[in-house]
Design a protein around this motif. Structure first.
Motif, PDB file in Angstrom:
ATOM      1  N   VAL A   1       0.813  -1.087  -0.102  1.00 44.03           N
ATOM      2  CA  VAL A   1       0.112   0.184  -0.022  1.00 44.03           C
ATOM      3  C   VAL A   1       0.782   1.242  -0.138  1.00 44.03           C
ATOM      4  O   VAL A   1       2.178   1.053   0.076  1.00 44.03           O
ATOM      5  N   TYR A   2       0.186   2.391  -0.193  1.00 48.12           N
ATOM      6  CA  TYR A   2       0.974   3.462  -0.470  1.00 48.12           C
ATOM      7  C   TYR A   2       0.642   4.551   0.527  1.00 48.12           C
ATOM      8  O   TYR A   2      -0.381   4.837   1.234  1.00 48.12           O
ATOM      9  N   ALA A   3       1.793   5.381   1.164  1.00 48.80           N
ATOM     10  CA  ALA A   3       1.743   6.452   1.832  1.00 48.80           C
ATOM     11  C   ALA A   3       2.238   7.729   1.248  1.00 48.80           C
ATOM     12  O   ALA A   3       3.012   7.890   0.652  1.00 48.80           O
ATOM     13  N   VAL A   4       1.489   8.757   1.816  1.00 45.69           N
ATOM     14  CA  VAL A   4       1.852  10.398   1.496  1.00 45.69           C
ATOM     15  C   VAL A   4       1.812  10.997   2.804  1.00 45.69           C
ATOM     16  O   VAL A   4       0.727  10.903   3.531  1.00 45.69           O
ATOM     17  N   LEU A   5       2.855  11.831   2.564  1.00 43.48           N
ATOM     18  CA  LEU A   5       3.080  12.514   3.992  1.00 43.48           C
ATOM     19  C   LEU A   5       2.433  13.913   3.830  1.00 43.48           C
ATOM     20  O   LEU A   5       2.416  14.680   2.831  1.00 43.48           O
ATOM     21  N   VAL A   6       1.726  14.437   4.940  1.00 45.69           N
ATOM     22  CA  VAL A   6       1.208  15.708   5.195  1.00 45.69           C
ATOM     23  C   VAL A   6       2.165  16.706   5.665  1.00 45.69           C
ATOM     24  O   VAL A   6       2.473  16.110   6.864  1.00 45.69           O
ATOM     25  N   GLY A   7       2.638  17.628   5.213  1.00 45.61           N
ATOM     26  CA  GLY A   7       3.655  18.494   5.789  1.00 45.61           C
ATOM     27  C   GLY A   7       3.180  19.774   6.495  1.00 45.61           C
ATOM     28  O   GLY A   7       1.940  20.231   6.274  1.00 45.61           O
ATOM     29  N   SER A   8       3.613  20.195   7.708  1.00 45.86           N
ATOM     30  CA  SER A   8       3.436  21.549   8.143  1.00 45.86           C
ATOM     31  C   SER A   8       3.337  22.741   7.196  1.00 45.86           C
ATOM     32  O   SER A   8       4.327  22.599   6.427  1.00 45.86           O
ATOM     33  N   THR A   9       2.509  23.821   7.417  1.00 46.94           N
ATOM     34  CA  THR A   9       2.693  24.798   6.548  1.00 46.94           C
ATOM     35  C   THR A   9       3.119  26.061   7.450  1.00 46.94           C
ATOM     36  O   THR A   9       3.045  27.208   6.899  1.00 46.94           O
TER      37      THR A   9
END
Lengths: 744, 326
Positions: free
Chosen positions: A37-45
């Motif tokens: 399965v696939y992971a995508v990061l959420v980054g701080s703004t």
């Protein structure tokens, strides 16, 4: 039997070349494991503050989503400490930033959540649905504004002999009283490695306490150590595979947050997880060459003898790690200056940690030193090559001991001949080609010929193939090819009969690929493993054949289907029989550096000569010719070594003319986010680079005589180009990159 | 990337209707810019109307000029025999843009409609009136080294990134448009807009209007032309400043001239006043300098793009020198 061709020194084709050009080589993001399965990061703004709230509901409900993991729900890795606990730890790298352990934001685009879904597209879509609220704090992202807060690195405070401690010989800042002196400031902007292959990892918990990582790393052993520690596992329970690495240039020398995130995600969903960074994320969380301010003061006698140098450098680091590099090392040992002062300082900014980038600190320092050398030569009205010769050192002035070998004068001569240095005019702005101004410049580079301990395994297989294994990675220089050549010559075996396997932490331990040290370190391990194998085979053969019992191991020869002896072709021991014997043929060696490192100063040296064309109206700079000459000891493979030199030189063009990662300090965010904003050289920027190797063995580093190439290929290129621009235009640019706006 | 619907009509009228009736629909041709913008969440169309099947890719002679179909590929136009013979300035401008791979996908119409590369437009966390009206202009007091020196407003200082358009505005091209209200012709100089108070609008196209072709009238600019593009590397980069120069020479006397700048404004920047300075004068550097001075009237720089005040006239002079020598 036909005598075998000696392989060392030839341009043998890459053993993995075919795999690479046909797409058959498997990289970290290409392991299609069952259930992947696939992971995508959420980054701080924001760059600094606290996560006030994190709304993951919409993301969790999105189609195909298996999990959204953040500090709110991440399983605790037993060894993971919140980053920033003790930035003064003398070990400045190797502590991966633990992700999802607290609500603190330490840099912009710091991972605050990871979304796992059944397809990449669904994971990316859901990642966009995660909403964060912040309690923002004032951030600092500007080196110049924060230089008043610069500090001495903790390791230098603890150890005055540290390479980043203040250094002094002769009088302090003696240049200030010199009759003929210069004082100038030099600036390198933040530069980003940007290898072609994006950072990627496939993490797989094969059992609750057994972890396999297919990871982009320069060191399988180091990555294994980091994550075994993070998860409180015995090292042998973690396997790291990095068979192919699509370039790294230093940015895979460190374990990074995204690796931690993928491992946590895999734990949560209990399936193998693939995570590949975007190009934009390559700016923010996997290191960069730090923005560095430098100042050089130099004095000389009228006849061109340097009397004093003071070299100061202040580089950026993060708030949670003290990253240091050897920016001032070259200045301490390159020229005969009786009075010499160096001071190295850090500024901690709210940006992710830097990491060594090709040439690392030495390339940064060489820009200042070699520019200042050119400035002083100009002041003296001396040819810059002649000025360097007048200050040449026949022994190491820093440690007062002999060089193991130094053939830099030979490099100077070869380079000057090849670039056509005699065409250079002392006075700038004298040469033209049509509209374009033409100039010549040179820059010198040096890097320690480091050798670390390395193991290697070897065994004979029933089909007469010799299998060698090492955990070492090959990030592009052709390590696998060089090791095959070394093995072929040591064994006296056709390289087609040698299989060198690398890039797996299950193999014999080897150092991380970096610091130009791999052939120096793993090369002798392979050589010693091959010698041990021959001895072992002789011993095994001797059990059933008296001729072998009387023979020396080096006379053991490989024939078709059997061993034989040089000078006694009648002696036979079939491979099939040998491998059947008790204990088998496997040998393991542990190769360590010898004592000569205490007696000699060991360095590789390079000099780069540049011919540039500068447009007087538009300020465009084109490097029309580059000659790179290296004293790198024995050259194992002239083709891959030449390839490293050319690649390093093109990297130097980028450093000199275009690479510049820019942050808008109001937001603490990069405004250069892709390869359209952040320029690296394209083909049209790269002239044919002519390479010359002295190719003289250094008997003190190892039995092969190698000294290392990777770093010196880049160190000194940027100042060579900057000096050539000065020679063409009379304009001295002390802040890289040399873009058209700085020349018109 | 957001989810979107996708349609691929084969008739222009169907495509126009599909976009005209849906405020969240968007044409897509080569997609070399739009797909990037969608991946980053900068543009979030709910529906893509793929126009690649429309019969709009011809390059032909038409009414004393050339007609370039809106879907003609940038590479096809640059390689076309007619274009090479009659409009070498356009060929130079096209070949200065992007990379061979992108030119093989990008179309004439799409090239004109590409969005600015202003980094504040691209980052959805930053202010940008073009992307999110009312949020402010991030570049005004930000990193603005790539930004405008002409025609900007306090709402937007972005520049238009196209090279092709700089040549087309110099060549007095006309844009042919079909829309829900029928067909119309827009002079190229009026096609792109200045930002004013509505920087979200790049062009004067109305909703549902589809570019079908670009007409370029025949002109005597077949030899003394130059598209001179200054950038930070030798290829594959957007212009710091670019200059299009086309001259008709009688001996050393300038009979007619066309000039435009790229990388300096929200639209390709035609320089008609500077052209007038050139006409009737000898083609010398001194003349070119006079024209460049006129061209620069009204220019104003920001913190990081001061260099353009010098680079723009220099580039114009260099383009004129190169065109003269051609």
């Amino acid at each position: 039997m036909k005598p075998l061709q000696k392989q060392i020194g030839t341009g043998m084709n890459r053993v993995d070349g075919r795999l690479k050009v046909t797409g058959a080589a498997t990289y970290a993001a290409e392991y299609e494991l069952p259930g992947l399965v696939y992971a995508v990061l959420v980054g701080s703004t924001i760059a600094k503050g606290r996560l006030a709230s994190l709304d993951t509901k919409a993301a969790e409900r999105a189609p195909g989503v298996l999990a959204v993991v953040s500090h709110l729900n991440a399983p605790k890795a037993p060894g993971a400490k919140p980053a920033g606990k003790d930035p003064s730890q003398p070990q400045t790298v190797g502590n991966p930033l633990a992700v999802f352990t607290d609500d603190k934001i330490r840099f912009n685009d710091q991972p605050i959540a990871v979304v796992v879904a059944d397809t990449l597209e669904r994971a990316r879509f859901a990642a966009g649905l995660v909403k964060a609220q912040y309690a923002q704090e004032a951030h600092q992202t500007n080196l110049e504004a924060n230089r008043p807060q610069a500090f001495l690195p903790t390791q230098a405070k603890k150890n005055p002999k540290s390479p980043v401690a203040d250094y002094q010989r002769g009088q302090v800042d003696a240049y200030k009283t010199g009759a003929l002196k210069l004082e100038a400031e030099y600036v390198i902007p933040t530069e980003v490695h940007h290898p072609m292959e994006l950072q990627a990892i496939t993490a797989h918990w094969e059992a609750p306490d057994r972890l396999t990582l297919y990871d982009k790393t320069q060191g399988t052993m180091a990555t294994r150590r980091d994550f075994a520690k993070q998860w409180g596992l015995p090292e042998e329970n973690v396997k790291v595979v990095a068979t192919f690495v699509g370039g790294a240039f230093g940015n895979a020398l460190h374990s990074w947050p995204h690796e931690s995130a993928a491992i946590i995600a895999a734990k949560v969903v209990n399936r193998p997880v693939k995570l590949m960074l975007t190009r934009e994320q390559m700016f923010t969380m996997v290191g960069y060459r730090p923005h560095t301010w430098q100042k050089i003061g130099m004095s000389a006698t009228a006849d061109g003898k340097i009397t004093a140098i003071t070299h100061e450098a202040t580089g950026q680091t993060s708030t949670y790690e003290e990253f240091t590099e050897s920016t001032l090392g070259q200045t301490r040992m390159m020229y005969q200056a009786p009075n010499l002062t160096t001071r190295y300082r850090l500024v901690a900014l709210d940006i992710g940690s830097p990491i060594w980038m090709r040439g690392p600190g030495e390339a940064t320092g060489a820009f200042a030193l070699e520019s200042a050398m050119d400035e002083m030569a100009h002041l003296l009205n001396l040819d810059p090559l002649e000025f360097r010769l007048r200050n040449y050192t026949d022994q190491d002035p820093e440690r007062n001991r002999p060089w193991s070998t130094k053939f830099l004068k030979e490099c100077y001569q070869a380079g000057a001949d090849r670039i056509g240095w005699s065409k250079r005019q002392l006075k700038p702005g004298m040469l033209r080609d049509g509209d374009w101004l033409v100039g010549y410049g040179m820059g010198v580079g040096t890097f320690g010929a480091h050798r670390g301990a390395s193991k290697a395994n070897a065994q004979l297989l029933p089909n007469g193939t010799v299998l060698l294994q090492s955990a070492v990675t090959d990030i592009g220089p052709g390590t696998g090819t060089a090791m095959t050549q070394i093995a072929a010559d040591t064994l006296g075996l056709d390289p087609a009969k040698i299989r060198f396997e690398w890039g797996n932490s299950s193999f014999a331990s080897a150092p991380t690929q970096g610091g130009s040290a791999i052939v120096n370190s793993v090369g002798p391990a392979v050589q010693e493993a091959c010698l041990a194998l021959k001895a072992k085979l002789r011993e095994l053969a001797a059990a059933g054949n008296g001729a072998f019992a009387a023979a020396r191991p080096e006379d053991v020869a490989f024939a078709d289907g059997h061993l034989t002896l040089n000078g006694n072709p009648a002696a036979r021991a079939t491979y099939a029989d040998l491998v059947k014997q008790a204990g088998g043929t496997a040998v393991a060696v542990d190769s360590k550096p010898g004592p000569d490192g205490q007696k000699y100063s060991m360095y590789s040296f390079s000099v780069h000569f540049a011919e540039v064309r500068v447009h007087p109206l538009t300020g465009e700079v084109r490097v029309s010719k580059l000659v790179s000459c290296a004293d790198a000891g024995t050259i194992i493979n002239e083709k891959t070594a030449g390839n490293q030199m050319k690649g390093g030189a093109v990297g130097g063009i980028g450093m000199a003319l275009m690479e510049h990662a820019m942050i808008d300090d109001r937001f603490g965010r990069y405004v250069t986010k892709d390869l359209a904003d952040y320029h690296v050289p394209v083909h049209a920027d790269a002239p044919a680079v002519e390479v010359f190797f002295v190719n003289q063995p250094d008997p003190h580093v190892n039995a092969l005589g190698t000294k290392g190439i990777g770093e010196i290929a880049t160190i000194g290129v940027a100042p060579a180009i900057a000096n050539a621009v000065f020679n063409a235009t009379g304009k001295r640019v002390r802040e890289l990159p040399i873009t058209p706006d700085k020349l018109i | 990337m957001n989810q979107f619907q996708y349609a691929r009509p084969s008739k222009p009228q169907a495509a126009i209707r599909a976009v005209a009736k849906d405020a969240n629909a968007q044409f897509i041709a080569g997609g070399t810019n739009l797909v990037d913008l969608m991946k980053r969440g900068v543009m979030t169309p709910q529906k893509l109307v793929d126009i690649n099947r429309l019969p709009l890719n011809k390059i032909e002679r038409q009414n004393n000029g050339l007609r370039l179909g809106a879907l003609a590929l940038n590479s096809a136009v640059a390689d076309d025999k007619l274009v090479r013979e009659r409009q070498p300035l356009l060929v130079q401008a096209l070949n200065a843009g992007a990379s061979a791979q992108l030119r093989n996908m990008a179309t004439v119409g799409g090239n004109m409609l590409q969005r600015t590369r202003c980094p504040y437009f691209y980052d959805t966390t930053m202010p940008c009136n073009k992307r999110a009206p009312g949020t402010g202009c991030g570049a005004l007091e930000g990193i603005n080294r790539m930004h405008a020196i002409f025609g900007f407003s306090d709402k937007c200082i972005a520049v238009h990134p196209s090279d092709m358009s700089v040549a087309l505005v110099a060549l007095d091209a006309t844009v042919l448009v079909s829309g829900p209200q029928g067909d119309r012709r827009i002079p190229f100089a009026d096609f792109h807009r200045l930002p004013g108070d509505t920087p979200q609008k790049d062009t004067n196209l109305e909703r549902g209007e589809l570019i079908t072709a670009v007409d370029i009238p025949d002109a005597p600019f077949t030899r003394h032309v130059s598209y001179y593009k200054v950038r930070e590397r030798a290829s594959y980069a957007f212009a710091l400043v670019s200059a299009a120069a086309a001259l008709e020479l009688d001996g050393n006397t300038i009979k007619a001239a066309r000039l435009a700048l790229g990388g300096v404004a929200h639209k390709p920047w035609r320089l008609t006043a500077a052209e007038q300075v050139l006409v009737g004068k000898p083609a010398t550097e001194a003349t070119f300098r006079q024209a460049a001075e006129v061209a620069m009237q009204g220019a104003k720089a920001f913190k990081y793009n001061e260099y353009k005040l010098k680079l723009a006239p220099n580039t114009l002079v260099q383009a004129l020198k190169t065109a003269t020598a051609a």
